[in-house]
Design an enzyme around this catalytic site. Structure first.
Site, short mmCIF file in Angstrom:
data_model
loop_
_atom_site.label_atom_id
_atom_site.label_comp_id
_atom_site.label_asym_id
_atom_site.label_seq_id
_atom_site.Cartn_x
_atom_site.Cartn_y
_atom_site.Cartn_z
N CYS A 14 23.51 -17.93 8.23
CA CYS A 14 23.10 -19.33 8.24
C CYS A 14 24.29 -20.27 8.18
CB CYS A 14 22.21 -19.63 7.03
SG CYS A 14 20.75 -18.57 6.98
N GLY A 40 23.39 -19.98 13.34
CA GLY A 40 21.95 -19.78 13.24
C GLY A 40 21.22 -20.54 14.30
N ASN A 115 23.35 -20.24 2.49
CA ASN A 115 23.96 -19.31 3.44
C ASN A 115 24.38 -18.08 2.65
OD1 ASN A 115 27.22 -19.10 4.99
ND2 ASN A 115 25.40 -17.96 5.49
N GLY A 116 23.90 -16.94 3.07
CA GLY A 116 24.23 -15.70 2.37
C GLY A 116 22.98 -14.90 2.13
N TYR A 256 34.52 -12.38 13.68
CA TYR A 256 33.46 -12.72 14.63
C TYR A 256 32.71 -14.01 14.33
CZ TYR A 256 28.91 -12.61 16.91
OH TYR A 256 27.80 -12.95 17.62
P1 AMP Z 1 26.45 -4.01 20.02
O1 AMP Z 1 26.06 -4.33 21.41
O2 AMP Z 1 25.25 -3.67 19.17
O3 AMP Z 1 27.51 -2.97 19.88
O4 AMP Z 1 27.02 -5.35 19.38
C1 AMP Z 1 28.34 -5.72 19.60
C2 AMP Z 1 28.41 -7.11 20.15
O5 AMP Z 1 27.64 -7.98 19.34
C3 AMP Z 1 29.82 -7.61 20.14
O6 AMP Z 1 30.11 -8.12 21.43
C4 AMP Z 1 29.87 -8.70 19.11
O7 AMP Z 1 30.53 -9.84 19.60
C5 AMP Z 1 28.44 -9.00 18.78
N1 AMP Z 1 28.17 -8.99 17.33
C6 AMP Z 1 28.76 -8.27 16.39
N2 AMP Z 1 28.22 -8.51 15.17
C7 AMP Z 1 27.24 -9.41 15.37
C8 AMP Z 1 26.32 -10.08 14.51
N3 AMP Z 1 26.30 -9.84 13.22
N4 AMP Z 1 25.47 -10.95 15.07
C9 AMP Z 1 25.48 -11.19 16.37
N5 AMP Z 1 26.32 -10.59 17.24
C10 AMP Z 1 27.20 -9.72 16.75
#
Ligand code: AMP
Length: 484
Positions: A14, A40, A115-116, A256
């Site tokens: 969030c 979010g 947030n959290g 990220y």
């Molecule tokens: P995946 O396709 O499941 O391996 O997710 C990896 C991709 O999702 C990467 O390109 C990241 O930029 C993105 N990503 C990683 N962690 C998150 C997160 N918590 N929420 C949304 N996107 C994420």
């Protein structure tokens, strides 16, 4: 036993924002939330106060749509307002979970945005329900509201401290009453919260500095771990009612989650990501013709990687910005489709070349598998994947959405197994020490890690009471609780 609550409360990311003593408070909050939209996209809400009444508007979807109507904004009149953007990808999506939460308590109105993620919310909720509390939502944040409501302390600040002493987990909060706005962080400061001010000295709280920039506010400082900052007629007061363990800021915010134009805990997110890319290049550089980021999250790390190796950087994959983050989609089938909707190969930059792809993380492996395939289909001779984080082996329980452990590719595969899964010619992740070096440390201090890196290490710095089961079991390791 599964309750509707079980479904929802573990999966939230969030953004929060608050402003006090400004004629146009709600509009500023809407702008701030707009800058925090990446934190979010599922729902947004604002609660304002005009000196007599609290007003609230909450809606599913993006900030721009939720607050586009002049009538909605006019109804949110007042000189103080707090807001929230919510990102929950799991469980039922219901409007009554949308924050800020608000309740009329014995001392007056009380609004809160979080947030959290609380890690003992279910245990506390069971206790509160037994004593007659009636919950309106399935959100863990509502526990805080009930703890404040039922506290025997005399004033709102003491009631809040009383509540915070009972909760465990990660929280940055902004709260609003009829006489004060408050911003606070959990004792380890896992999630971010900054303070800023406008030219007329109006005080602002925001998850990230990019939300200060959008309204032209100057950064003052981070709210400190375990600190409660109170803004009222008496000015600004800082309280530190808890023990002060060593902070453990979430390292994944840097990798990220935070926006690259934010300065988080004194560090430019963009610079950190470039440093990570450079470290990654030093650790696992390779002969190649082009460095291509997986947009957008891989871009700064790829710039750092290219600069360090001297390999040309090109935008070989173009992202369609009108598609939400793939994680938003609830099913694997839609997620697969989402990735195709989101990225396209820029063929002339790829054809006949040895390509290094740089992304920030591999979670399930879905994105990497699709992207490697896409780059091969565009004629790459070789595809080497470089990841700007260590393997994600554990779920986050502190507010970053991650699937359960069994779905994490790195929990079930070694690096070679992951390489085979994503069908790359080579795969390498930054080492844990390399990551810490990029953060400006000599390396990870195993006795006293400088960050929360539980998603990479399984070293959870805050008790996972709900996850482990049992009602507030005192015997678990790593228990960090607000001092009583
Ligand atoms: P995946 O396709 O499941 O391996 O997710 C990896 C991709 O999702 C990467 O390109 C990241 O930029 C993105 N990503 C990683 N962690 C998150 C997160 N918590 N929420 C949304 N996107 C994420």
């Amino acid at each position: 036993m599964t309750t509707p609550f079980d479904d929802d409360h573990l999966r939230e990311e969030c953004g929060i924002f608050g402003i006090s003593r400004h004629a146009d408070a709600a509009r500023h909050v809407a702008l701030g939330l707009h800058a925090l939209q990446h934190r979010g996209q599922e729902a947004a809400g604002i609660v304002s106060f005009d000196g007599a009444r609290f007003q609230a508007h909450r809606a599913m979807g993006h900030v721009a749509e939720a607050f586009e109507s002049d009538k909605v904004m006019a109804d949110l009149a007042g000189y103080a307002a707090i807001g929230h953007v919510r990102y929950a990808t799991f469980g039922a999506t219901i409007l009554r979970n949308v924050q800020p939460l608000f309740a009329d308590l014995s001392f007056g109105g009380f609004a809160i945005a979080h947030n959290g993620n609380l890690t003992n919310a279910m245990a506390l909720r069971r206790r509160l329900v037994k004593t007659g509390c009636i919950f309106q939502s399935t959100s863990d944040t509502e526990v805080i509201l009930h703890l404040v409501a039922t506290s025997q302390k005399n004033n709102v600040v003491d009631r809040l401290i009383d509540a915070l002493r009972q909760i465990e987990g990660a929280y940055s909060l902004v709260a609003l009453t009829d006489s004060m706005m408050m911003g606070m962080r959990d004792p380890l400061g896992v999630r971010p919260l900054v303070m800023g001010k406008l030219a007329d000295d109006t005080i602002v709280f925001a998850s990230e500095t990019c939300a200060l920039d959008i309204i032209g506010a100057d950064f003052i400082r981070d709210v400190e771990p375990g600190e409660i900052v109170i803004v009222s007629d008496e000015g600004i007061t800082s309280l530190k009612p808890f023990d002060a363990p060593k902070p453990r800021f979430c390292i994944f915010e840097h990798i990220y989650f935070a926006r690259p134009d934010s300065v988080v805990e004194g560090r430019s997110v963009y610079d950190v990501r470039k440093h990570i890319g450079a470290e990654l290049a030093r650790e696992s550089g390779i002969d190649a013709d082009v460095v291509i980021p997986v947009p957008d999250s891989g871009v700064p790390a790829a710039i750092g990687f290219a600069a360090e190796t001297g390999i040309p950087f090109e935008l070989g994959i173009i992202r369609n910005h009108y598609v939400g983050r793939t994680f938003i989609e609830p099913t694997q089938q839609i997620r697969n489709l989402g990735v195709k909707l989101k990225h396209n190969a820029n063929r002339p930059q790829i054809e006949g070349k040895r390509v290094v792809l740089v992304d920030d993380s591999i979670v399930r492996g879905t994105t990497s598998l699709k992207i490697v395939q896409m780059v091969r289909d565009a004629g790459a001779r070789e595809v080497h994947m470089r990841i700007a984080s260590p393997p994600t082996t554990h779920s986050c329980f502190y507010g970053v959405d991650t699937p359960e452990r069994s779905q994490l590719l790195a929990a079930t595969h070694d690096v070679e197994g992951m390489r085979r899964f994503i069908q790359a010619d080579s795969l390498a992740f930054i080492s844990m020490d390399g990551l810490y070096r990029a953060m400006g440390a000599a390396g990870r201090n195993p006795a006293q890690p400088q960050f929360c890196d539980a998603c990479f290490t399984g070293d959870y710095p805050i008790s996972l009471t709900d996850h482990w089961g049992g009602d507030e079991d005192q015997s678990r390791p790593h228990r960090v609780k607000a001092a009583g």
